[in-house]
Design an enzyme around this catalytic site. Structure first.
Site, PDB file in Angstrom:
ATOM      1  N   CYS A 260       0.653  -1.127  -0.127  1.00 44.45           N
ATOM      2  CA  CYS A 260      -0.068  -0.312   0.019  1.00 44.45           C
ATOM      3  C   CYS A 260       1.131   1.253  -0.091  1.00 44.45           C
ATOM      4  CB  CYS A 260      -1.209   0.350   1.161  1.00 44.45           C
ATOM      5  SG  CYS A 260      -1.855  -1.596   1.492  1.00 44.45           S
ATOM      6  N   ALA A 261       1.169   1.765  -0.719  1.00 47.82           N
ATOM      7  CA  ALA A 261       2.228   1.950  -1.094  1.00 47.82           C
ATOM      8  C   ALA A 261       2.197   4.009  -1.045  1.00 47.82           C
ATOM      9  CB  ALA A 261       2.917   2.209  -2.943  1.00 47.82           C
ATOM     10  N   PRO A 263       1.555   7.716  -0.104  1.00 48.89           N
ATOM     11  CA  PRO A 263       2.216   8.911  -1.483  1.00 48.89           C
ATOM     12  C   PRO A 263       2.866   8.345  -1.533  1.00 48.89           C
ATOM     13  CG  PRO A 263       2.274   9.489   1.301  1.00 48.89           C
ATOM     14  CD  PRO A 263       1.704   8.109   1.043  1.00 48.89           C
ATOM     15  N   ASP A 327       1.712  -1.370   5.215  1.00 49.20           N
ATOM     16  CA  ASP A 327       0.566  -0.500   5.927  1.00 49.20           C
ATOM     17  C   ASP A 327       0.081   0.263   5.135  1.00 49.20           C
ATOM     18  OD1 ASP A 327       0.856   1.614   7.730  1.00 49.20           O
ATOM     19  OD2 ASP A 327       1.581   3.147   6.394  1.00 49.20           O
ATOM     20  N   CYS A 379      -0.646   3.160  11.108  1.00 44.75           N
ATOM     21  CA  CYS A 379      -0.563   4.522  12.533  1.00 44.75           C
ATOM     22  C   CYS A 379      -1.802   4.837  13.186  1.00 44.75           C
ATOM     23  CB  CYS A 379      -0.815   5.785  11.698  1.00 44.75           C
ATOM     24  SG  CYS A 379      -1.655   5.673  10.115  1.00 44.75           S
TER      25      CYS A 379
END
Length: 631
Positions: A260-261, A263, A327, A379
């Protein structure tokens, strides 16, 4: 009296221009709303309705200055609950139906919580200005809790792009611009944090854990927001975001996937760690975020971007993947802006996010056969998105194990996972805003089990528990369910009491516990045999009772015959006596014939009915014979 209008053309002077005094009054032009207010209202709508990322939207906006836009959105979102309450209590939107609600929220935030004044004289601005006193009065009597005031100011972290500039050259460049390096060595992590809290406005230092990370005071954010000439040499990235990439630690010339790259900040750091050699597959599904990813990774030849769902990407699209960074989308509860909000925990949303996160982690474990290390990070500060997801994935994937992330980091770190997840929490890392001076971040490191010595303890414990549950279920099925089990236990206890009362009345009441357990632990076969025996005994008793009843009836008949014999006259001839004796002999023979046979247990209901009919006929024959004798 009617006043006539002068229809003659306006006077024109010698230059061909109309006389200014006689020039008709022109329509006033509409005064536009300032650009920053309009852009902020659009971003606010996307954040609230579509839950888009604030920072990405501000960076994508072409008409909003980055530093000013981020500060304005922070002000709005932090006080959003109070702003909604003020608008509701003053009935601003009801009284001004033409006023855009998102724009009204932005203007109220600026007027009450921001600069205390509004820019321009557009109609929306004038409208909100008229409600200044009403809004302030509503604020003083508001029962809504204000935004949380955090105990720290987040530093400005700046990562050096080592592909463009080495750390010594970057420090020299900043010193030339007037920044002062704090060249100190810290004995502990706590000493470093204390020095960061007390940084001067012109000071900066090198991070305690990551040497390419520079730390500036909170006041330096304005400088870095305007430093567009340093865009390629420096990357504005929070320190906590370097934890996942450092713990993944890909070797040079290796194959890495960022699932899930967008930005793209972590993706570019992976390229830095690999010295821009090897291959980094960066996957992003969303079209807008994919464009942003392409912009960030354009200067790195090692990065190959893929616009697709990462659940559909496997070893065919990305062959030979060895290291995976995951992520995924999360609640963002660790972001400093969200920590200031008085938001209620949305359990439904956490449940949906947790399902997606579990799918992604399981896919990473099984779709790439060459993968040997996975780093899972969010996060978020909620265990439902962190330890619970790691635990669920390890329970069903025995070929992966959890590694101690604190030991892998190699330096002092204060915060680990929750003790509510034994065997997992102590091996995971948390970055906490108020203690680590970063955003909130969770990191877990998983490695493939290679060899017999490497074991997934979570998987083994789960399988053991699952086997015990299966055994219990099997025992329950063999026992015929709860109700049958209860009945059987009652029968066993009742049978033991009867046996004890009949066979051994002299036994003591206080028996030893082992003997009680043995009695209670009768096997199913013994219980069934006892039941069969009791049934056979009951049938035999029933047959005996039926035979006794028939014998009693026969005796009554005999007694009646004898009484009649006694009552006969004395002048009865000998011939009559002979006849009676003959008839008695016949009657005894009939008795022997008429004794009922025991019906076997296997006989059917029809056979029993036939035998009952025969018995009735025999009884009638008996009665007839008795009547003949009496005559």
């Amino acid at each position: 009296m009617v006043v006539e209008q002068d229809s003659s053309p306006p006077a024109v002077d010698g230059t061909g221009q109309q006389d200014q005094q006689q020039q008709p009054q022109q329509r006033r032009h509409k005064i536009p709303v300032p650009t920053n207010y309009r852009s902020a209202s659009k971003i606010l709508r996307l954040v609230v309705e579509e839950r888009r990322n604030v920072k990405s939207l501000v960076l994508e906006d072409k008409h909003l200055r980055k530093g000013k836009g981020l500060a304005m959105m922070d002000l709005i979102l932090v006080n959003l609950t109070q702003i909604k309450d003020l608008v509701r209590r003053t009935e601003l939107l009801e009284k001004e139906p033409r006023l855009n609600p998102w724009l009204a929220t932005v203007l109220v935030a600026e007027l009450i919580f921001g600069r205390k004044e509004l820019t321009g004289d557009s109609l929306p601005v004038q409208c909100v200005r008229r409600y200044r006193e009403a809004l302030q009065e509503a604020l003083t009597t508001s029962e809504v809790a204000p935004a949380k005031q955090l105990d720290f100011k987040e530093p400005r972290y700046v990562r050096i792009n080592v592909n463009m500039l080495a750390p010594p050259g970057a420090i020299r460049l900043l010193q030339e611009e007037g920044w002062v390096l704090v060249d100190e060595e810290f004995a502990s992590y706590a000493e470093y944090l204390e020095r960061v809290r007390n940084l001067g406005d012109s000071e900066f230092l090198v991070d305690f854990h990551f040497k390419e990370m520079l730390v500036f005071p909170n006041s330096a954010k304005n400088y870095w927001a305007r430093a567009t000439d340093h865009k390629q040499k420096f990357v504005l990235q929070n320190k906590a975001c370097l934890l996942p990439t450092y713990l993944l630690n890909p070797a040079k010339k290796s194959v890495v996937m960022d699932m899930c790259a967008a930005p793209g900040l972590k993706t570019t750091h992976l390229a830095n760690l690999m010295k821009n050699k090897g291959r980094v597959y960066a996957v992003e599904r969303d079209a807008n975020r994919y464009k942003l990813l392409c912009d960030y990774s354009a200067d790195f030849g090692v990065i190959k971007t893929i616009n697709d769902d990462c659940l559909l990407v496997g070893d065919e699209q990305a062959p030979g993947v060895e290291y995976i960074l995951l992520d995924p989308s999360c609640s963002g509860s660790g972001m400093v802006d969200r920590l200031k909000l008085n938001e209620e925990i949305d359990k439904q949303r956490l449940y949906r996010l947790g399902g997606l996160q579990y799918k992604l982690l399981t896919h990473a474990m099984n779709a790439f056969p060459a993968a040997k290390r996975i780093v899972y990070s969010t996060c978020s500060i909620f265990p439902e998105e962190n330890e619970a997801i790691v635990q669920g994935a390890l329970r069903h994937n025995g070929h992966w194990k959890l590694v101690d992330a604190k030991a892998a980091l190699g330096k002092e770190w204060h915060n680990v996972g929750s003790p509510d997840f034994p065997g997992i929490g102590e091996k995971c890392l948390y970055a906490r805003p108020e203690s680590d001076l970063t955003i909130g971040m969770f990191v877990a490191v998983l490695e493939r089990c290679e060899g017999e010595d490497e074991v997934n303890e979570v998987y083994l414990a789960h399988e053991k528990q699952k086997d015990s549950y299966e055994k219990l279920a099997r025992i329950g099925k063999e026992g015929g369910g709860k109700e049958k089990g209860k009945r059987r236990r009652k029968q066993e206890v009742g049978g033991e009491e009867e046996e004890g009362s009949q066979a051994a009345p002299e036994e003591s009441v206080n028996e030893d516990e082992p003997s009680k357990k043995k009695k209670k632990k009768k096997s199913k076969e013994l219980v069934e045999e006892e039941n069969q025996q009791t049934e056979e005994v009951a049938e035999a008793q029933h047959e005996e009772s039926s035979l006794k009843k028939k014998k009693k009836k026969d005796k009554k008949v005999e007694s009646a015959v004898e009484e009649q014999d006694v009552a006969m006259p004395e002048d009865c001839t000998q011939d009559d006596d002979d006849k009676i004796s003959k008839k008695k002999k016949k009657k005894n023979k009939n008795k022997e014939v008429e004794e009922p046979e025991v019906v076997p247990e296997e006989s059917t209901v029809d056979e029993q009915d036939v035998s009952s009919v025969k018995k009735k006929k025999k009884k009638k024959n008996k009665d007839k014979s008795v009547e003949e004798i009496v005559e």
